[in-house]
Design a protein around this motif. Structure first.
Motif, short mmCIF file in Angstrom:
data_model
loop_
_atom_site.label_atom_id
_atom_site.label_comp_id
_atom_site.label_asym_id
_atom_site.label_seq_id
_atom_site.Cartn_x
_atom_site.Cartn_y
_atom_site.Cartn_z
N ALA A 33 63.35 80.37 41.54
CA ALA A 33 63.19 81.12 40.29
C ALA A 33 61.72 81.46 40.06
CB ALA A 33 63.75 80.32 39.12
N THR A 38 62.29 84.88 37.85
CA THR A 38 63.55 85.01 37.11
C THR A 38 63.94 83.66 36.55
OG1 THR A 38 65.78 85.96 37.20
CG2 THR A 38 65.12 84.59 39.06
N GLU A 39 64.97 83.64 35.74
CA GLU A 39 65.45 82.39 35.18
C GLU A 39 66.21 81.58 36.23
OE1 GLU A 39 68.75 82.92 32.30
OE2 GLU A 39 68.58 85.02 32.86
N ARG A 42 70.00 82.23 37.35
CA ARG A 42 70.38 83.36 38.21
C ARG A 42 70.25 83.05 39.72
NH1 ARG A 42 71.21 88.38 35.97
NH2 ARG A 42 70.74 88.50 33.76
N TYR A 125 70.85 85.60 42.93
CA TYR A 125 69.94 85.49 44.07
C TYR A 125 70.27 84.27 44.93
CZ TYR A 125 67.25 88.64 41.11
OH TYR A 125 66.85 89.69 40.33
N GLU A 136 68.97 89.64 46.57
CA GLU A 136 69.60 89.98 45.29
C GLU A 136 70.94 90.63 45.58
OE1 GLU A 136 68.59 92.49 41.22
OE2 GLU A 136 67.35 92.79 43.00
#
Length: 166
Positions: A33, A38-39, A42, A125, A136
């Protein structure tokens, strides 16, 4: 070997999305992450277990980064206790190294399942075959690209009212 095999697998299925190779490790949810910006939820982590119905095979559960496998749910779905693969079993049964296990281009001794925790996102991901690569993937393409047998609901910890929307 890792990302090249994954790229060939994805190309064969008509998916041309880029594999991201990072300068640092992406072997854990938190590291991945951070590398992507990104968080953690995900990040589609691929968890490896011994297949309760055939110990010479693996069950790979692809789940959201904030999800935890629930032993009772796993047992009800797969008919036995959730026993994580040992270090030496990981490459042998999955075809990928620890930290790079993904649902693409796996050995045929690996059964792949996608967890419901992923469905709240439009894209996730997963790793791409090495501890420093990710790809992705649109959630509506994940089952086709991974060859997953089915969607399962074997995790907890992610179902909250403040969960991010897709």
């Amino acid at each position: 070997m890792g990302t090249a095999r994954v790229r060939a697998h994805l190309d064969e299925l008509g998916f041309s999305g880029a594999i991201v190779e990072t300068s640092g490790s992406s072997a854990t949810v938190e590291l991945a992450a951070e590398q992507l910006g990104t968080e953690p939820a995900r990040i589609a982590k691929t968890l490896g277990f011994t297949d309760p119905s055939d110990p010479s095979r693996a069950v790979l559960v692809v789940a959201a980064g904030d999800a935890k496998v629930n032993g009772g749910r796993f047992k009800r779905r797969f008919g036995g206790k959730a026993r994580m693969l040992r270090g030496d079993e990981v490459p042998e049964l999955t075809g990928h190294p620890i930290g790079g296990v993904c649902p693409f281009a796996t050995h045929d001794r690996a059964r792949i399942f996608l967890d419901a925790s992923l469905r709240r996102f439009d894209r996730v991901y997963p790793a791409a075959g090495t501890p420093s690569s990710m790809v992705e993937i649109p959630i509506d393409e994940l089952q086709r690209l991974s060859g997953a047998e089915d969607w399962v609901d074997v995790t907890t910890g992610w179902q909250s009212t403040d969960a991010p929307a897709a």
